[in-house]
Design a protein around this motif. Sequence first.
Motif, PDB file in Angstrom:
ATOM      1  N   VAL A   5       0.872  -1.174   0.000  1.00  0.00           N
ATOM      2  CA  VAL A   5       0.000   0.000   0.000  1.00  0.00           C
ATOM      3  C   VAL A   5       0.907   1.221   0.000  1.00  0.00           C
ATOM      4  N   VAL A   6       0.759   2.070  -1.016  1.00  0.00           N
ATOM      5  CA  VAL A   6       1.602   3.277  -1.084  1.00  0.00           C
ATOM      6  C   VAL A   6       0.792   4.454  -0.558  1.00  0.00           C
ATOM      7  N   GLY A   7       1.290   5.039   0.559  1.00  0.00           N
ATOM      8  CA  GLY A   7       0.558   6.098   1.241  1.00  0.00           C
ATOM      9  C   GLY A   7      -0.115   5.512   2.463  1.00  0.00           C
ATOM     10  N   THR A   8       0.455   5.774   3.640  1.00  0.00           N
ATOM     11  CA  THR A   8      -0.149   5.213   4.861  1.00  0.00           C
ATOM     12  C   THR A   8      -0.806   6.318   5.663  1.00  0.00           C
ATOM     13  N   GLY A   9      -1.760   6.992   5.040  1.00  0.00           N
ATOM     14  CA  GLY A   9      -2.561   8.001   5.739  1.00  0.00           C
ATOM     15  C   GLY A   9      -3.822   7.361   6.288  1.00  0.00           C
ATOM     16  N   VAL A  11      -6.531   6.494   4.864  1.00  0.00           N
ATOM     17  CA  VAL A  11      -7.058   5.391   4.047  1.00  0.00           C
ATOM     18  C   VAL A  11      -6.051   4.246   3.919  1.00  0.00           C
ATOM     19  N   GLY A  12      -4.827   4.566   3.500  1.00  0.00           N
ATOM     20  CA  GLY A  12      -3.846   3.519   3.206  1.00  0.00           C
ATOM     21  C   GLY A  12      -3.502   2.686   4.426  1.00  0.00           C
ATOM     22  N   LEU A  13      -3.328   3.346   5.560  1.00  0.00           N
ATOM     23  CA  LEU A  13      -2.943   2.609   6.768  1.00  0.00           C
ATOM     24  C   LEU A  13      -4.067   1.672   7.199  1.00  0.00           C
ATOM     25  N   ALA A  83      -2.786   4.901  -2.388  1.00  0.00           N
ATOM     26  CA  ALA A  83      -3.665   5.561  -1.400  1.00  0.00           C
ATOM     27  C   ALA A  83      -3.074   6.902  -0.971  1.00  0.00           C
ATOM     28  N   VAL A  84      -2.436   7.590  -1.916  1.00  0.00           N
ATOM     29  CA  VAL A  84      -1.868   8.909  -1.576  1.00  0.00           C
ATOM     30  C   VAL A  84      -2.955   9.973  -1.680  1.00  0.00           C
ATOM     31  N   GLY A  85      -2.648  11.159  -1.162  1.00  0.00           N
ATOM     32  CA  GLY A  85      -3.641  12.230  -1.137  1.00  0.00           C
ATOM     33  C   GLY A  85      -3.911  12.815  -2.518  1.00  0.00           C
ATOM     34  N   THR A  86      -5.141  13.366  -2.661  1.00  0.00           N
ATOM     35  CA  THR A  86      -5.509  14.108  -3.877  1.00  0.00           C
ATOM     36  C   THR A  86      -6.110  15.441  -3.422  1.00  0.00           C
ATOM     37  N   PRO A  87      -5.267  16.287  -2.807  1.00  0.00           N
ATOM     38  CA  PRO A  87      -5.797  17.526  -2.205  1.00  0.00           C
ATOM     39  C   PRO A  87      -6.279  18.511  -3.264  1.00  0.00           C
ATOM     40  N   GLU A 100       0.521  10.907  -9.852  1.00  0.00           N
ATOM     41  CA  GLU A 100       1.406  10.732 -11.020  1.00  0.00           C
ATOM     42  C   GLU A 100       2.814  10.339 -10.576  1.00  0.00           C
ATOM     43  N   GLN A 101       3.264  10.944  -9.448  1.00  0.00           N
ATOM     44  CA  GLN A 101       4.597  10.579  -8.922  1.00  0.00           C
ATOM     45  C   GLN A 101       4.636   9.097  -8.558  1.00  0.00           C
ATOM     46  N   VAL A 102       3.587   8.651  -7.852  1.00  0.00           N
ATOM     47  CA  VAL A 102       3.567   7.255  -7.394  1.00  0.00           C
ATOM     48  C   VAL A 102       3.474   6.307  -8.590  1.00  0.00           C
ATOM     49  N   LYS A 119      -7.063   3.449  -4.751  1.00  0.00           N
ATOM     50  CA  LYS A 119      -8.051   3.711  -3.700  1.00  0.00           C
ATOM     51  C   LYS A 119      -8.232   5.203  -3.490  1.00  0.00           C
ATOM     52  N   SER A 120      -7.251   5.993  -3.883  1.00  0.00           N
ATOM     53  CA  SER A 120      -7.386   7.443  -3.758  1.00  0.00           C
ATOM     54  C   SER A 120      -8.605   7.882  -4.568  1.00  0.00           C
ATOM     55  N   THR A 121      -9.228   8.971  -4.131  1.00  0.00           N
ATOM     56  CA  THR A 121     -10.372   9.518  -4.873  1.00  0.00           C
ATOM     57  C   THR A 121      -9.837  10.354  -6.025  1.00  0.00           C
ATOM     58  N   VAL A 122     -10.123   9.905  -7.252  1.00  0.00           N
ATOM     59  CA  VAL A 122      -9.524  10.582  -8.419  1.00  0.00           C
ATOM     60  C   VAL A 122     -10.569  10.890  -9.484  1.00  0.00           C
ATOM     61  N   PRO A 148     -12.611   2.421  -5.381  1.00  0.00           N
ATOM     62  CA  PRO A 148     -12.737   3.584  -4.493  1.00  0.00           C
ATOM     63  C   PRO A 148     -13.031   3.175  -3.046  1.00  0.00           C
ATOM     64  N   GLU A 149     -12.617   4.052  -2.154  1.00  0.00           N
ATOM     65  CA  GLU A 149     -12.745   3.769  -0.720  1.00  0.00           C
ATOM     66  C   GLU A 149     -13.916   4.587  -0.141  1.00  0.00           C
ATOM     67  N   PHE A 150     -14.715   3.949   0.725  1.00  0.00           N
ATOM     68  CA  PHE A 150     -15.884   4.632   1.291  1.00  0.00           C
ATOM     69  C   PHE A 150     -15.831   4.730   2.815  1.00  0.00           C
ATOM     70  N   ILE A 201     -18.666   6.818  -9.258  1.00  0.00           N
ATOM     71  CA  ILE A 201     -19.458   6.350  -8.104  1.00  0.00           C
ATOM     72  C   ILE A 201     -18.956   7.026  -6.821  1.00  0.00           C
ATOM     73  N   LYS A 202     -17.656   7.157  -6.690  1.00  0.00           N
ATOM     74  CA  LYS A 202     -17.090   7.755  -5.485  1.00  0.00           C
ATOM     75  C   LYS A 202     -17.525   9.222  -5.329  1.00  0.00           C
ATOM     76  N   TYR A 203     -17.356  10.016  -6.397  1.00  0.00           N
ATOM     77  CA  TYR A 203     -17.734  11.430  -6.307  1.00  0.00           C
ATOM     78  C   TYR A 203     -19.234  11.598  -6.133  1.00  0.00           C
ATOM     79  N   SER A 257     -11.784  16.102   5.284  1.00  0.00           N
ATOM     80  CA  SER A 257     -10.875  16.102   4.131  1.00  0.00           C
ATOM     81  C   SER A 257     -11.562  15.621   2.871  1.00  0.00           C
ATOM     82  N   CYS A 258     -12.843  15.214   2.953  1.00  0.00           N
ATOM     83  CA  CYS A 258     -13.482  14.619   1.767  1.00  0.00           C
ATOM     84  C   CYS A 258     -14.633  15.424   1.183  1.00  0.00           C
ATOM     85  N   PHE A 259     -15.711  15.646   1.950  1.00  0.00           N
ATOM     86  CA  PHE A 259     -16.895  16.285   1.351  1.00  0.00           C
ATOM     87  C   PHE A 259     -16.567  17.654   0.739  1.00  0.00           C
TER      88      PHE A 259
END
Length: 441
Positions: A5-9, A11-13, A83-87, A100-102, A119-122, A148-150, A201-203, A257-259
């Motif tokens: 799992v890349v990104g242990t925030g 969601v990832g953790l 599972a990295v951020g998409t701020p 893109e980096q990952v 799993k990141s919201t994209v 996607p993660e819910f 579906i996620k958005y 961080s989501c809605f």
Amino acid sequence: MKISVVGTGYVGLVSGVCFSELGNQVICVDKDQRKVDVLNKLQSPIYEPGLTELIEKNYREKRLEFTTDLSYGVKNSDIVIIAVGTPPLPNGEANLLYIEQVATEIATEMNDYKIIMTKSTVPVGTNHRIKEIVSNLTKFPFDVVSVPEFLREGSAVKDTLNPDRIVIGTESEAAMKILTDLHKPLTDNIIVTDIRSAEMIKYASNAFLATKISFINEIANICDKVGADVTKVAEGMGYDKRIGAAFLNAGIGYGGSCFPKDTNALVQIAGNANYDFKLLKSVIEVNQNQRFNIMEKLKASLTTLSGKTVAVWGLAFKPNTDDVRDAPAFEIISELVANGVKVKAFDPIAQENFRTQFNHPDIQWCESPLDAAKDSDAICLLTEWDVFKSINLFEVQNVMANPVLIDGRNVFSKEQISLTKFDYKSIGRPGIKNEKVLVKS
Ligand SMILES: NC(=O)c1ccc[n+]([C@@H]2O[C@H](COP(=O)([O-])OP(=O)(O)OC[C@H]3O[C@@H](n4cnc5c(N)ncnc54)[C@H](O)[C@@H]3O)[C@@H](O)[C@H]2O)c1
Ligand SMILES: O=c1ccn([C@@H]2O[C@H](COP(=O)(O)OP(=O)(O)O[C@H]3O[C@H](CO)[C@@H](O)[C@H](O)[C@H]3O)[C@@H](O)[C@H]2O)c(=O)[nH]1
């Protein structure tokens, strides 16, 4: 299965730990050395009920590892989860830099067939972009799948282990079979779709839930004017199976961080396709205004704000989390301070996170709800933590300079309030008050 799992925030953790709990071999990768060090001491860098226990158990049972070494993670797994951020960017669009980096880093470390599971919201089209990046950099076969993660913060472990559904967006029969097997222990409700629909579906889910919240908040504002009780209205509506009772709690609006991020991103996704998403724009505007509803109520009770002391109970965007991203408390406290108010702030878990992001000489950080209430002219409750719900209101009123309680989350009942001296105001429940209000302004 072997998973990295890349990104242990948030969601990832949680995902990584829960997949290890299911018996998979999991390597959690993060570029943040501090987080990885904390995890290797078997502590959690975030507050999430039940998480630390699962980290400890699965690490000791040798199914879980933490590292900054992405190459090690990719080479030793069959499924690589992104599972990295998409701020948000300043215009509201999702920032895809980390994605893109990952994707680039994964591609350069591949040694065999991999399933890259996002799993990141994209935004719609991103997984195809990931596919393009990876295929330009590797000769090894791979599939990109959108899952996607819910999960919700504060109940993330429970949500991950008991999901309402799993959505698998894929163009590959082989990847679909492997990912269906991976998720089967969690639920039978697995929806397989194309990648673009999975991304949407996620958005759409987050936008719909945000719409429910803004809808009930507008109903609450009308209830305040016409003498109805929004909690009774929501209950009466919620029994209709087509409506459902969830996400009809009126209050100071949604944060987190989501809605806020995902509703703005969907407006941009629509705009980029030449569609004006008017309904969602209104949902966002209603939510923004709702944060200041509490200020109007406070002004009505105190007459003037300048020179007053106000206790703020709750800084996190919701209970049971230390996350303060886009918490309404930031804007509400800024507004209080700008109006010459001295703020006494308390949150049982998120206080330190909040303080590191927002400090001001007019904020006093308190050790308990009672400490915050002491000598205050009013309390504003912003987060419905249990510690506030179960507090002895008689004790609280006795330590205050002025017993004013503005309940931004409709925590207290008529029974709790009626015997107190509080000038009590909540959201959309004008009938819940003490008839013998003693207010000094
Ligand atoms: N937080 C939630 O409740 C939630 C729920 C569902 C979906 N999501 C989505 O999941 C994604 C992640 O959200 P989050 O809240 O977990 O974010 P987060 O900021 O908590 O965690 C992201 C992690 O990724 C790491 N990272 C960034 N670039 C990296 C790289 N190149 N290599 C290794 N690690 C890297 C960061 O150090 C950070 O620890 C977002 O797209 C979000 O919208 C979040
Ligand atoms: O009836 C309600 C329900 C929630 N909220 C507020 O809405 C925000 C979000 O709450 P919640 O949805 O419980 O927490 P999140 O962790 O932000 O989870 C949402 O965002 C995640 C990230 O995309 C998704 O995975 C989840 O499914 C989705 O519920 C918080 O400020 C709540 O106070 C209300 O005001 N009224």
